[in-house]
Design a protein around this motif. Structure first.
Motif, mmCIF file in Angstrom:
data_model
loop_
_atom_site.group_PDB
_atom_site.id
_atom_site.type_symbol
_atom_site.label_atom_id
_atom_site.label_comp_id
_atom_site.label_asym_id
_atom_site.label_seq_id
_atom_site.Cartn_x
_atom_site.Cartn_y
_atom_site.Cartn_z
ATOM 1 N N ILE A 65 0.849 -1.202 0.000
ATOM 2 C CA ILE A 65 0.000 0.000 0.000
ATOM 3 C C ILE A 65 0.882 1.249 0.000
ATOM 4 O O ILE A 65 0.603 2.211 -0.717
ATOM 5 C CB ILE A 65 -0.963 -0.013 1.204
ATOM 6 N N ARG A 66 1.963 1.238 0.789
ATOM 7 C CA ARG A 66 2.871 2.376 0.841
ATOM 8 C C ARG A 66 3.477 2.641 -0.534
ATOM 9 O O ARG A 66 3.507 3.781 -1.005
ATOM 10 C CB ARG A 66 3.982 2.122 1.861
ATOM 11 N N VAL A 67 3.930 1.581 -1.202
ATOM 12 C CA VAL A 67 4.514 1.729 -2.542
ATOM 13 C C VAL A 67 3.466 2.252 -3.517
ATOM 14 O O VAL A 67 3.746 3.144 -4.333
ATOM 15 C CB VAL A 67 5.112 0.383 -3.018
ATOM 16 N N GLU A 68 2.244 1.714 -3.427
ATOM 17 C CA GLU A 68 1.176 2.180 -4.314
ATOM 18 C C GLU A 68 0.874 3.665 -4.087
ATOM 19 O O GLU A 68 0.684 4.421 -5.042
ATOM 20 C CB GLU A 68 -0.098 1.360 -4.102
ATOM 21 N N ILE A 69 0.840 4.071 -2.812
ATOM 22 C CA ILE A 69 0.558 5.481 -2.499
ATOM 23 C C ILE A 69 1.674 6.371 -3.045
ATOM 24 O O ILE A 69 1.404 7.432 -3.624
ATOM 25 C CB ILE A 69 0.380 5.672 -0.975
ATOM 26 N N ILE A 70 2.917 5.945 -2.870
ATOM 27 C CA ILE A 70 4.041 6.736 -3.377
ATOM 28 C C ILE A 70 3.960 6.843 -4.893
ATOM 29 O O ILE A 70 4.121 7.931 -5.462
ATOM 30 C CB ILE A 70 5.386 6.124 -2.921
ATOM 31 N N GLU A 71 3.709 5.714 -5.562
ATOM 32 C CA GLU A 71 3.608 5.726 -7.024
ATOM 33 C C GLU A 71 2.444 6.608 -7.477
ATOM 34 O O GLU A 71 2.580 7.377 -8.426
ATOM 35 C CB GLU A 71 3.441 4.297 -7.561
ATOM 36 N N LYS A 72 1.328 6.499 -6.793
ATOM 37 C CA LYS A 72 0.162 7.309 -7.151
ATOM 38 C C LYS A 72 0.476 8.795 -6.949
ATOM 39 O O LYS A 72 0.138 9.632 -7.790
ATOM 40 C CB LYS A 72 -1.042 6.900 -6.306
ATOM 41 N N SER A 73 1.139 9.113 -5.839
ATOM 42 C CA SER A 73 1.499 10.504 -5.567
ATOM 43 C C SER A 73 2.457 11.023 -6.635
ATOM 44 O O SER A 73 2.306 12.159 -7.116
ATOM 45 C CB SER A 73 2.162 10.636 -4.198
ATOM 46 N N ARG A 74 3.416 10.197 -7.020
ATOM 47 C CA ARG A 74 4.361 10.610 -8.059
ATOM 48 C C ARG A 74 3.648 10.851 -9.386
ATOM 49 O O ARG A 74 3.906 11.843 -10.062
ATOM 50 C CB ARG A 74 5.450 9.555 -8.247
ATOM 51 N N SER A 75 2.763 9.912 -9.745
ATOM 52 C CA SER A 75 2.065 10.067 -11.025
ATOM 53 C C SER A 75 1.139 11.287 -10.992
ATOM 54 O O SER A 75 1.039 12.017 -11.981
ATOM 55 C CB SER A 75 1.291 8.801 -11.383
ATOM 56 N N GLU A 76 0.479 11.513 -9.845
ATOM 57 C CA GLU A 76 -0.381 12.694 -9.726
ATOM 58 C C GLU A 76 0.450 13.967 -9.795
ATOM 59 O O GLU A 76 0.055 14.937 -10.456
ATOM 60 C CB GLU A 76 -1.183 12.650 -8.424
ATOM 61 N N ALA A 77 1.613 13.968 -9.126
ATOM 62 C CA ALA A 77 2.485 15.146 -9.165
ATOM 63 C C ALA A 77 2.977 15.375 -10.594
ATOM 64 O O ALA A 77 3.035 16.523 -11.062
ATOM 65 C CB ALA A 77 3.664 14.960 -8.205
ATOM 66 N N GLU A 78 3.331 14.289 -11.273
ATOM 67 C CA GLU A 78 3.782 14.400 -12.668
ATOM 68 C C GLU A 78 2.654 14.941 -13.550
ATOM 69 O O GLU A 78 2.887 15.796 -14.409
ATOM 70 C CB GLU A 78 4.253 13.024 -13.172
ATOM 71 N N ALA A 79 1.433 14.460 -13.321
ATOM 72 C CA ALA A 79 0.292 14.932 -14.107
ATOM 73 C C ALA A 79 0.034 16.412 -13.847
ATOM 74 O O ALA A 79 -0.217 17.184 -14.788
ATOM 75 C CB ALA A 79 -0.955 14.115 -13.778
#
Length: 169
Positions: A96-110
């Motif tokens: 879940i932590r990895v998923e949240i980090i990846e999601k945050s990164r992709s959202e920040a990139e978007a």
């Protein structure tokens, strides 16, 4: 002690001995019939009760030992299960932590891409407005110059060259 009485006790009289023997035998028979049977029955009953209690206690002890073994085994199984659940929970939390980090990164990139696109659009819009304004100014300036010095054809060529120069920048 009285000497007469002492003599009487030491004298052997067969009649008394026979009556004592008959009385003793009758006493034994009476005792056997009325007391010995019930006493032996009570003793047997008591012995049987004690034996049953011992057997019951032995069974209870075996059952308690079996329950203790089962409890120990259940405790070991529960501990193994708890360790497995803890391990799974840690793995799930890490996932879940990895998923949240990846999601945050992709959202920040978007968001970054969107901001850059917005900036680019605003830049293009500003450039178009600037070009339009510069073209108007150049046209006004050219018109004034042409009116003063040049003819209409030369004026148009000058404005077009100026606009082309701005577009390349």
């Amino acid at each position: 002690m009285n000497p007469v009485l002492a003599n009487a006790l030491l004298n052997f009289e067969p009649g008394i001995v026979i009556w004592i023997g008959i009385t003793f035998i009758l006493f034994l028979l009476t005792l056997r019939k009325f007391a010995w049977g019930p006493v032996l029955a009570a003793l047997e009953k008591r012995e049987q009760s004690i034996q049953e209690s011992l057997d019951s206690a032995e069974k209870a002890m075996k059952r308690a030992e079996e329950i203790a073994r089962n409890n120990d085994e259940a405790l070991r199984k529960a501990e193994v299960e708890a360790q497995r659940v803890r391990k799974e929970a840690k793995e799930e939390a890490e996932k879940i932590r990895v998923e949240i980090i990846e999601k945050s990164r992709s959202e920040a990139e978007a968001v970054k891409d969107q901001i850059l696109a917005t900036i680019d659009q605003e830049k293009q819009k500003a450039m178009l407005e600037l070009r339009s304004h510069v073209a108007e100014l150049a046209l006004e300036a050219a018109t004034k110059i042409l009116n003063a010095e040049l003819d209409k054809k030369k004026n148009q060529k000058l404005v077009d060259d100026f606009i082309d120069g701005i577009s390349k920048n």
